[in-house]
Each structure stands twice: as C-alpha cells, then as structure tokens.
Design an enzyme around this catalytic site. Structure first.
Site, mmCIF file in Angstrom:
data_model
loop_
_atom_site.group_PDB
_atom_site.id
_atom_site.type_symbol
_atom_site.label_atom_id
_atom_site.label_comp_id
_atom_site.label_asym_id
_atom_site.label_seq_id
_atom_site.Cartn_x
_atom_site.Cartn_y
_atom_site.Cartn_z
ATOM 1 N N ASP A 42 0.597 3.730 2.241
ATOM 2 C CA ASP A 42 0.443 4.355 3.559
ATOM 3 C C ASP A 42 -0.561 5.517 3.464
ATOM 4 O OD1 ASP A 42 1.189 4.016 6.310
ATOM 5 O OD2 ASP A 42 2.222 5.936 6.183
ATOM 6 N N ASP A 82 0.857 -1.208 0.000
ATOM 7 C CA ASP A 82 0.000 0.000 0.000
ATOM 8 C C ASP A 82 0.883 1.244 0.000
ATOM 9 O OD1 ASP A 82 0.319 -1.153 2.980
ATOM 10 O OD2 ASP A 82 0.436 1.016 3.014
HETATM 11 N N1 ADE Z 1 2.504 -2.951 6.810
HETATM 12 C C1 ADE Z 1 1.960 -2.910 5.580
HETATM 13 N N2 ADE Z 1 1.581 -1.654 5.253
HETATM 14 C C2 ADE Z 1 1.895 -0.878 6.312
HETATM 15 C C3 ADE Z 1 1.750 0.493 6.593
HETATM 16 N N3 ADE Z 1 1.212 1.332 5.703
HETATM 17 N N4 ADE Z 1 2.179 0.948 7.784
HETATM 18 C C4 ADE Z 1 2.740 0.104 8.675
HETATM 19 N N5 ADE Z 1 2.902 -1.202 8.473
HETATM 20 C C5 ADE Z 1 2.490 -1.698 7.299
#
Ligand code: ADE
Length: 287
Positions: A226, A224
């Site tokens: 974030d 992703d």
């Molecule tokens: N693991 C996978 N995506 C994450 C994110 N955006 N923030 C923290 N840990 C994660």
C-alpha cells in the site's frame, strides 16, 4: 432463497479475485448463468468436478474478462446465484495490500476482522427495498469455524508447493471503495486503526454471505505494501500486477489441494453450524 442440502448439491463455492479466473485440475461439468432477483452474476458460474467426482462452483468476481470494477461487482446476484446452486461454504480469494512490514507481498492471509471504508454506493443487503427489517450479526464477519479449519490445510498446501509462501491469520482487513488507491495519510490512518490488510472487494460479499447463511472466509493474497512506507513509492496497479500471477498460481494450488477435504469437512463436520439458521434471530418482529 432456498438452498439444496442433499449430498448432490454443489456445497462448496469459490470466488476468484483479480488474476484468478479459473481453477486447475478440475473436470468441467457445465456452466450456468442463473438470473436472480438481483440480476445476473459477474460471470457464468463454472461447475467442475474434483477427481473424486465431487462438484464445486467457481465464479470470477470481476467477470471473465475483468470487466467489473470492485464498486460495480453485482455482489447480491453473485451470492444469490451461488446459494441457488446449493453453496453453503464459500471461499473468496482476493488480492490485497499490506499495512504491516511483517506481511510482505506474496504472503497469504486469513483475516478475521473487517473495517468498512466503502462509501455506501454498493447495495449491501438482500433486505434493501423490502418490508422485512433484518440485522444480521456481523461481529465476526468471517465464519470462525471455517477460518479455523482452513488454517491447517492451507499451511500444508503452501508448504507442499515449496515456494516459501507463508500464511498469516487473525488479521484485520480494511475494505475501501476505490477505484483509486489510498493516499499516504489514509494508509497511515488505517494502520493506526488496527488495519493489517486492505482491499476493495471483501464487502459487501461477506455481509451478503452472512445474510444468505453461507459460511464464508477470505483467502487474501498480498500484492503490495500500500502507501504507508516512508521513502518508498506508493502502490500502483503495475506493482499489484507484478505479484498477481504468482499469487494466482499459488491460489490454484491451494484450492486444488484443500477443496476435497473442505467438502468432506462441510458435509460431515460442524463448519456449517454457526451460519445455518442464523438469520432466524435477525429478523425484526412486526409489532
Ligand atoms: N488490492 C491490492 N492491493 C491493494 C491496495 N493497496 N489497496 C486496495 N486494494 C488493493
């Protein structure tokens, strides 16, 4: 902790993260669940044989049924148990978020730096509650030789798989406490600090591997973006799950392709030479 150094030792270990609870195309040999001075590992460790007969160890970081949150993973027991089996080269796989536009979901990454945003709740040293004071060198938190070695074989494995998955290197990963994801403000701050990736699991694993003199690298698999992108929804667990399965399949392909070569390189090359014996200069002498 003692380690086994003969050719029968299980020299190479793999820690699977979210979505990666087993490896493919290996012959099951046995399952072990050693109790260490720090308790039991997250899950029993599977010892499995590569087609050549070489044995590798596999441990599910969050437990087989994903029962340990990142903050609750018994990392000291995990590293100690792998060390007891003779593991000296360790690959951690982990789902991560991206803090950069040019690192889209689906990308694989080999980070070389870490920013610690865990909150002191995770025991992060084998030397806590002992009378030995030790300060492990951690300026380069991953094994430089191992990371350098991995780049070629992983790139080749990804190309062979043919899904167009790219590998990026020389990235900085932020390790946050969780379990909630970051706020948008935090996500922007991490970008300003130079963070490229974010997860909740690389620490204290990397610190403990260093204290155990195990050569450690993280294969980060991006799920992703974030929460820093304007006009875009902030990350949710549902979004992470969407990419998790494809990333896990690719991770299994990568592991299946590189483990034999990695074993040979560890046994006969110089991958281990940086970490082996490194703690000798980290223990404070008693006056
Ligand atoms: N693991 C996978 N995506 C994450 C994110 N955006 N923030 C923290 N840990 C994660």
């Amino acid at each position: 902790m003692s380690s086994n150094t003969d050719e029968d030792a299980v020299l190479v270990g793999v820690i699977g993260g979210s979505g990666l609870y087993h490896l493919d195309n290996l012959t099951f040999v046995r399952s072990v669940n050693p109790e260490t001075p720090w308790g039991f590992p997250s899950s029993p460790i599977t010892i499995a044989a590569l087609p050549s007969g070489t044995q590798v160890a596999f441990l599910a970081r969050h437990g087989q049924g994903h029962t340990f949150s990142p903050s609750a993973v018994p990392a000291r027991a995990n590293i100690a148990a792998l060390k007891l089996l003779g593991v000296r080269v360790l690959l951690g796989f982990s789902a991560v978020g991206s803090l950069r536009e040019d690192i889209p979901p689906g990308t694989f990454a080999l980070p070389t730096q870490i920013i610690d945003r865990t909150k002191g709740v995770r025991p992060a040293s084998f030397f806590e509650d002992t009378t030995v004071v030790a300060h492990a060198a951690f300026g380069d938190p991953f094994s430089r030789r191992l990371v350098r070695w991995l780049e070629g074989p992983i790139t080749q494995a990804l190309a062979e798989e043919g899904r167009g998955v790219k590998l990026v290197t020389e990235k900085c990963i932020v390790c946050m406490e969780g379990p909630q994801f970051s706020t948008r403000a935090e996500s922007h701050m991490y970008r300003q600090w130079g963070g490229d990736l974010i997860n909740m699991s690389v620490l204290p694993e990397a610190k403990l591997a260093r204290e155990a003199e195990i050569s450690y690298a993280l294969i980060a698999t991006v799920t992703d973006y974030d929460s820093w992108r304007p006009n875009t929804d902030a990350v949710t667990a549902a979004e992470v799950f969407k990419t998790l399965r494809a990333n896990a399949e690719t991770s299994r392909h990568v592991a299946g392709t590189i483990l034999q070569e990695l074993y040979a390189a560890a046994l006969h090359g110089d991958i281990l030479s940086e970490e082996a014996g490194s703690m000798q200069s980290s223990i404070m002498p008693r006056s």
